[in-house]
Design a protein around this motif. Structure first.
Motif, PDB file in Angstrom:
ATOM      1  N   SER A   1      -0.336   8.579  -6.649  1.00 48.90           N
ATOM      2  CA  SER A   1      -0.911   8.874  -5.335  1.00 48.90           C
ATOM      3  C   SER A   1      -1.100   7.623  -4.484  1.00 48.90           C
ATOM      4  N   ASP A   2      -1.441   6.483  -5.101  1.00 50.02           N
ATOM      5  CA  ASP A   2      -1.678   5.263  -4.337  1.00 50.02           C
ATOM      6  C   ASP A   2      -0.385   4.784  -3.676  1.00 50.02           C
ATOM      7  N   SER A   3       0.699   4.727  -4.457  1.00 47.33           N
ATOM      8  CA  SER A   3       1.973   4.275  -3.907  1.00 47.33           C
ATOM      9  C   SER A   3       2.494   5.257  -2.874  1.00 47.33           C
ATOM     10  N   ALA A   4       2.396   6.552  -3.171  1.00 46.30           N
ATOM     11  CA  ALA A   4       2.884   7.568  -2.239  1.00 46.30           C
ATOM     12  C   ALA A   4       2.136   7.498  -0.916  1.00 46.30           C
ATOM     13  N   ALA A   5       0.823   7.284  -0.977  1.00 52.02           N
ATOM     14  CA  ALA A   5       0.019   7.219   0.240  1.00 52.02           C
ATOM     15  C   ALA A   5       0.430   6.034   1.114  1.00 52.02           C
ATOM     16  N   ALA A   6       0.612   4.877   0.479  1.00 54.20           N
ATOM     17  CA  ALA A   6       0.992   3.693   1.240  1.00 54.20           C
ATOM     18  C   ALA A   6       2.372   3.861   1.860  1.00 54.20           C
ATOM     19  N   PHE A   7       3.335   4.332   1.074  1.00 52.40           N
ATOM     20  CA  PHE A   7       4.689   4.500   1.572  1.00 52.40           C
ATOM     21  C   PHE A   7       4.750   5.539   2.691  1.00 52.40           C
ATOM     22  N   ALA A   8       3.956   6.613   2.559  1.00 56.32           N
ATOM     23  CA  ALA A   8       3.948   7.652   3.596  1.00 56.32           C
ATOM     24  C   ALA A   8       3.489   7.075   4.929  1.00 56.32           C
ATOM     25  N   GLN A   9       2.471   6.224   4.898  1.00 56.59           N
ATOM     26  CA  GLN A   9       1.984   5.624   6.138  1.00 56.59           C
ATOM     27  C   GLN A   9       2.992   4.638   6.712  1.00 56.59           C
TER      28      GLN A   9
END
Length: 298
Positions: free
Chosen positions: A187-195
């Motif tokens: 979730s941490d990596s996905a959240a950063a990449f999504a932004q």
């Protein structure tokens, strides 16, 4: 001035430092050695003198042979001032850390990529004292990843593809493949990449499509890194507004005093984003007899 696109284009390498060496190897075909360790460094290159100089992202890459400093610059448009600042960055870093600096420029613009890839040559023609050859990542060499399987196999490169081709006609297919790839990440990596992707989408329809794809994963937009990028964008807007207001003040002072302002002077004043320099010009505007005298010996 920095904005959210500017920040995202280089901060992705802080989130996934390994993506940078991968891009050098796979995209640019540079035989860069595989790092044993890679870490972010302080980007502040300011000296004792009150002149602030910062690179966008600075990484230290430890390889079997030697240590390299990877200097990442996000470039939105051509800026000939970089002919002075980029050589300075590299010379300063080499002197300070005694490591080999490597300049990488990332951009969404083909024209900017072409401009940035031209060597910077300082010195006598044919016997240059310093030559700087940036490595450039842009829409003409970063691959367009539209296949979901390919995106899942290499999510970070798929994200870089979406960020670099955010203005392209292939945006829809790229975004769908990236959305599928993000679901395979923590979730941490996905959240950063999504932004990062959201910040780099200039087309309003592409941005709305991306947000529709992300609606079922609301925590993306509450991620601390996402808020940091958004806050930097808001601050960029505030600082830009202050600079624009100060530039208008300079021109108004000249107008009030009846001093003719040539188109070139007007353009230079309105293009300036440095509040300190604009303040100097405002004081000079109270005394000059010709608008060109604003710039003194600059």
């Amino acid at each position: 001035m920095v904005g959210t696109t500017h920040e995202s284009l280089h901060r992705i390498f802080q989130k996934d430092p390994g993506l940078l060496t991968k891009a050098l190897q796979k995209v640019l075909g540079v035989e860069f050695p595989e790092p044993r360790e890679i870490a972010a460094m302080n980007v502040d290159l300011t000296e004792i003198e009150p002149v602030e100089r910062r690179v966008d992202t600075l990484l230290r890459a430890e390889t079997e042979e030697k240590t390299y400093l990877l200097v990442v610059e996000s470039q939105g448009k051509t800026d000939d001032r970089k002919r002075g600042s980029w050589p300075y960055y590299l010379a300063y870093l080499h002197e300070k850390y005694r490591c080999e600096p490597v300049l990488i420029v990332i951009t969404q613009s083909s024209a900017t990529a072409k401009w940035a890839s031209r060597p910077i040559q300082l010195g006598f023609p044919g016997w240059e004292s310093l030559i700087v050859r940036p490595l450039v990542l842009g829409p003409d060499n970063v691959p367009v990843i539209e296949d979901e399987g390919e995106a899942v196999a290499d999510p970070s490169l798929a994200v870089l593809s979406a960020m670099t081709h955010g203005k392209g006609r292939n945006a829809a297919a790229i975004l769908e493949s990236v959305a599928a790839a993000l679901k395979t990440l923590d979730s941490d990596s996905a959240a950063a990449f999504a932004q990062f992707v959201d910040s780099c989408l200039a087309d309003s329809r592409a941005k709305q499509m991306w947000r529709d794809l992300m609606t079922d994963i609301q925590y993306f937009w509450r991620h601390p890194l996402a808020e940091q990028v958004r806050e930097e964008g808001r601050e960029e807007g505030r600082e830009q507004g202050r600079a624009e207001a100060k530039a208008e003040t300079v021109l108004q002072i000249l107008q009030w005093r009846g001093i003719p302002v040539s188109p070139s002077v007007r353009e230079r004043v309105k293009a300036c984003t440095e509040l300190g320099r604009l303040e100097v010009w405002a004081r000079r505007a109270l005394q000059v007899t010709d608008s060109a005298e604003l710039f003194g010996e600059e």
